[in-house]
Design a protein around this motif. Structure first.
Motif, PDB file in Angstrom:
ATOM      1  N   SER A 294      60.515 -72.374   3.572  1.00 16.27           N
ATOM      2  CA  SER A 294      61.726 -71.624   3.231  1.00 16.27           C
ATOM      3  C   SER A 294      61.828 -71.417   1.739  1.00 16.27           C
ATOM      4  CB  SER A 294      62.978 -72.376   3.720  1.00 16.27           C
ATOM      5  OG  SER A 294      62.985 -72.420   5.117  1.00 16.27           O
ATOM      6  N   ILE A 295      61.543 -72.422   0.979  1.00 12.46           N
ATOM      7  CA  ILE A 295      61.656 -72.304  -0.468  1.00 12.46           C
ATOM      8  C   ILE A 295      60.621 -71.328  -0.998  1.00 12.46           C
ATOM      9  CG2 ILE A 295      61.293 -73.568  -2.626  1.00 12.46           C
ATOM     10  CD1 ILE A 295      62.864 -75.770  -1.397  1.00 12.46           C
ATOM     11  N   GLU A 296      59.428 -71.417  -0.495  1.00 11.15           N
ATOM     12  CA  GLU A 296      58.382 -70.509  -0.958  1.00 11.15           C
ATOM     13  C   GLU A 296      58.773 -69.059  -0.655  1.00 11.15           C
ATOM     14  OE1 GLU A 296      53.553 -70.684  -1.121  1.00 11.15           O
ATOM     15  OE2 GLU A 296      54.618 -71.758   0.437  1.00 11.15           O
ATOM     16  N   HIS A 297      59.304 -68.805   0.533  1.00  9.68           N
ATOM     17  CA  HIS A 297      59.688 -67.447   0.885  1.00  9.68           C
ATOM     18  C   HIS A 297      60.819 -66.944   0.000  1.00  9.68           C
ATOM     19  CE1 HIS A 297      56.962 -67.301   4.178  1.00  9.68           C
ATOM     20  NE2 HIS A 297      57.559 -68.274   4.848  1.00  9.68           N
ATOM     21  N   PHE A 298      61.817 -67.770  -0.231  1.00  4.16           N
ATOM     22  CA  PHE A 298      62.943 -67.372  -1.077  1.00  4.16           C
ATOM     23  C   PHE A 298      62.469 -67.075  -2.496  1.00  4.16           C
ATOM     24  CE2 PHE A 298      66.098 -68.638  -4.237  1.00  4.16           C
ATOM     25  CZ  PHE A 298      67.088 -67.713  -3.966  1.00  4.16           C
ATOM     26  N   LEU A 299      61.673 -67.959  -3.049  1.00  6.17           N
ATOM     27  CA  LEU A 299      61.200 -67.776  -4.419  1.00  6.17           C
ATOM     28  C   LEU A 299      60.271 -66.564  -4.517  1.00  6.17           C
ATOM     29  CD1 LEU A 299      61.407 -68.914  -7.220  1.00  6.17           C
ATOM     30  CD2 LEU A 299      59.508 -70.436  -6.714  1.00  6.17           C
ATOM     31  N   ASP A 300      59.420 -66.374  -3.532  1.00  2.84           N
ATOM     32  CA  ASP A 300      58.540 -65.202  -3.547  1.00  2.84           C
ATOM     33  C   ASP A 300      59.350 -63.911  -3.533  1.00  2.84           C
ATOM     34  OD1 ASP A 300      56.231 -66.657  -3.680  1.00  2.84           O
ATOM     35  OD2 ASP A 300      55.862 -66.629  -1.526  1.00  2.84           O
ATOM     36  N   LYS A 301      60.406 -63.871  -2.730  1.00  3.24           N
ATOM     37  CA  LYS A 301      61.253 -62.682  -2.660  1.00  3.24           C
ATOM     38  C   LYS A 301      61.904 -62.409  -4.018  1.00  3.24           C
ATOM     39  CE  LYS A 301      65.540 -62.298  -1.204  1.00  3.24           C
ATOM     40  NZ  LYS A 301      66.697 -62.683  -0.518  1.00  3.24           N
ATOM     41  N   GLU A 302      62.415 -63.440  -4.656  1.00  4.20           N
ATOM     42  CA  GLU A 302      63.055 -63.278  -5.960  1.00  4.20           C
ATOM     43  C   GLU A 302      62.046 -62.843  -7.021  1.00  4.20           C
ATOM     44  OE1 GLU A 302      66.337 -63.567  -6.820  1.00  4.20           O
ATOM     45  OE2 GLU A 302      66.770 -63.776  -4.683  1.00  4.20           O
ATOM     46  N   LEU A 303      60.874 -63.427  -6.992  1.00  5.56           N
ATOM     47  CA  LEU A 303      59.864 -63.088  -7.995  1.00  5.56           C
ATOM     48  C   LEU A 303      59.292 -61.686  -7.790  1.00  5.56           C
ATOM     49  CD1 LEU A 303      58.140 -66.556  -8.378  1.00  5.56           C
ATOM     50  CD2 LEU A 303      59.700 -65.444  -9.951  1.00  5.56           C
ATOM     51  N   ARG A 304      59.241 -61.217  -6.548  1.00  2.99           N
ATOM     52  CA  ARG A 304      58.821 -59.833  -6.290  1.00  2.99           C
ATOM     53  C   ARG A 304      59.824 -58.862  -6.910  1.00  2.99           C
ATOM     54  NH1 ARG A 304      56.965 -61.818  -1.500  1.00  2.99           N
ATOM     55  NH2 ARG A 304      58.861 -61.366  -0.374  1.00  2.99           N
ATOM     56  N   GLN A 305      61.119 -59.206  -6.799  1.00  2.00           N
ATOM     57  CA  GLN A 305      62.141 -58.372  -7.437  1.00  2.00           C
ATOM     58  C   GLN A 305      61.933 -58.331  -8.951  1.00  2.00           C
ATOM     59  OE1 GLN A 305      65.927 -59.945  -6.240  1.00  2.00           O
ATOM     60  NE2 GLN A 305      65.792 -59.118  -4.166  1.00  2.00           N
ATOM     61  N   LEU A 306      61.555 -59.453  -9.512  1.00  2.00           N
ATOM     62  CA  LEU A 306      61.303 -59.529 -10.939  1.00  2.00           C
ATOM     63  C   LEU A 306      60.121 -58.632 -11.320  1.00  2.00           C
ATOM     64  CD1 LEU A 306      61.838 -60.843 -13.709  1.00  2.00           C
ATOM     65  CD2 LEU A 306      60.303 -62.668 -13.041  1.00  2.00           C
ATOM     66  N   GLN A 307      59.082 -58.651 -10.508  1.00  2.18           N
ATOM     67  CA  GLN A 307      57.905 -57.802 -10.774  1.00  2.18           C
ATOM     68  C   GLN A 307      58.285 -56.327 -10.682  1.00  2.18           C
ATOM     69  OE1 GLN A 307      55.068 -59.281  -7.912  1.00  2.18           O
ATOM     70  NE2 GLN A 307      53.880 -60.286  -9.502  1.00  2.18           N
ATOM     71  N   ASP A 308      59.100 -55.982  -9.702  1.00  5.23           N
ATOM     72  CA  ASP A 308      59.519 -54.594  -9.542  1.00  5.23           C
ATOM     73  C   ASP A 308      60.316 -54.113 -10.742  1.00  5.23           C
ATOM     74  OD1 ASP A 308      58.276 -54.601  -7.106  1.00  5.23           O
ATOM     75  OD2 ASP A 308      60.122 -54.885  -5.937  1.00  5.23           O
ATOM     76  N   VAL A 309      61.150 -54.967 -11.305  1.00  6.18           N
ATOM     77  CA  VAL A 309      61.952 -54.619 -12.487  1.00  6.18           C
ATOM     78  C   VAL A 309      61.039 -54.417 -13.688  1.00  6.18           C
ATOM     79  CG1 VAL A 309      63.664 -55.494 -14.131  1.00  6.18           C
ATOM     80  CG2 VAL A 309      64.048 -55.755 -11.678  1.00  6.18           C
ATOM     81  N   LYS A 310      59.997 -55.246 -13.851  1.00  7.56           N
ATOM     82  CA  LYS A 310      59.076 -55.170 -14.983  1.00  7.56           C
ATOM     83  C   LYS A 310      58.224 -53.904 -14.937  1.00  7.56           C
ATOM     84  CE  LYS A 310      58.956 -58.583 -17.897  1.00  7.56           C
ATOM     85  NZ  LYS A 310      59.199 -58.335 -19.284  1.00  7.56           N
ATOM     86  N   GLN A 311      57.884 -53.462 -13.723  1.00 10.40           N
ATOM     87  CA  GLN A 311      56.966 -52.330 -13.589  1.00 10.40           C
ATOM     88  C   GLN A 311      57.686 -51.050 -13.658  1.00 10.40           C
ATOM     89  OE1 GLN A 311      54.947 -53.081  -9.909  1.00 10.40           O
ATOM     90  NE2 GLN A 311      53.872 -54.813 -10.732  1.00 10.40           N
TER      91      GLN A 311
END
Length: 186
Positions: free
Chosen positions: A169-186
């Motif tokens: 659960s933690i890995e999925h939550f953190l991955d989702k948040e970090l993907r959002q971060l990547q989308d903002v950077k790109q």
């Protein structure tokens, strides 16, 4: 002044063992009294090694470490498990290499996103904190404010939702948040 009460029987016992190592009986007596006084003051001040990295406040500044072997021989390793010595070179190195407050703050800022993260890491399962640390390293070059915000949200979510205290659960939550971060950077 110091109100140090050295056990006379312990002093005799330690002096006897030390007298084989020392040239003079008076030196053996003085060393025995000094060693036992250090341990007495530690006990009186409730000093212990489990109060943190700097648990002991009372030390004998000396290069002589051979007499601690006499302590162990006289009383066993259980009565006085930690030596009473602190070496002068340790003090010198500690002072010489001591980081500034700014360096410590910067290191903590890099390692721990918030004090909550520090406290939380003591109460999380090891595999969970390991994942969080890996993700911090992975996204180290990203916007620090955004990463801190994501980790703060994760910390809040962990505190409020006990069902998230498993690795997936933690890995999925953190991955989702970090993907959002990547989308903002790109």
């Amino acid at each position: 002044m110091w109100d140090i009460k050295v056990n006379p029987d312990d002093k005799v016992k330690l002096t006897e063992v030390l007298s084989y190592k020392k040239d003079h009986d008076i030196k053996a007596q003085n060393d025995a009294e000094m060693i036992l006084a250090i341990y007495y003051l530690r006990n009186k001040g409730n000093e212990s090694s489990d109060t943190g990295i700097f648990g002991y406040k009372t030390w004998w500044l000396s290069k002589d470490t051979s007499t601690y072997k006499a302590v162990v021989k006289s009383f066993g390793a259980d009565k006085y498990p930690v030596s009473c010595y602190i070496r002068p070179d340790f003090i010198y190195n500690y002072i010489a290499l001591k980081p500034t407050t700014e360096e410590v703050d910067e290191a903590y800022g890099e390692i721990f996103p918030t004090m909550l993260g520090v406290n939380l890491s003591y109460h999380m399962p090891k595999d969970v904190s390991q994942i969080v640390q890996e993700k911090i390293k992975e996204f180290h070059n990203k916007s620090p404010l955004r990463v801190k915000q994501i980790l703060r949200n994760l910390s809040d979510k962990l505190k409020s939702d006990p069902s998230l205290q498993n690795r997936n659960s933690i890995e999925h939550f953190l991955d989702k948040e970090l993907r959002q971060l990547q989308d903002v950077k790109q």
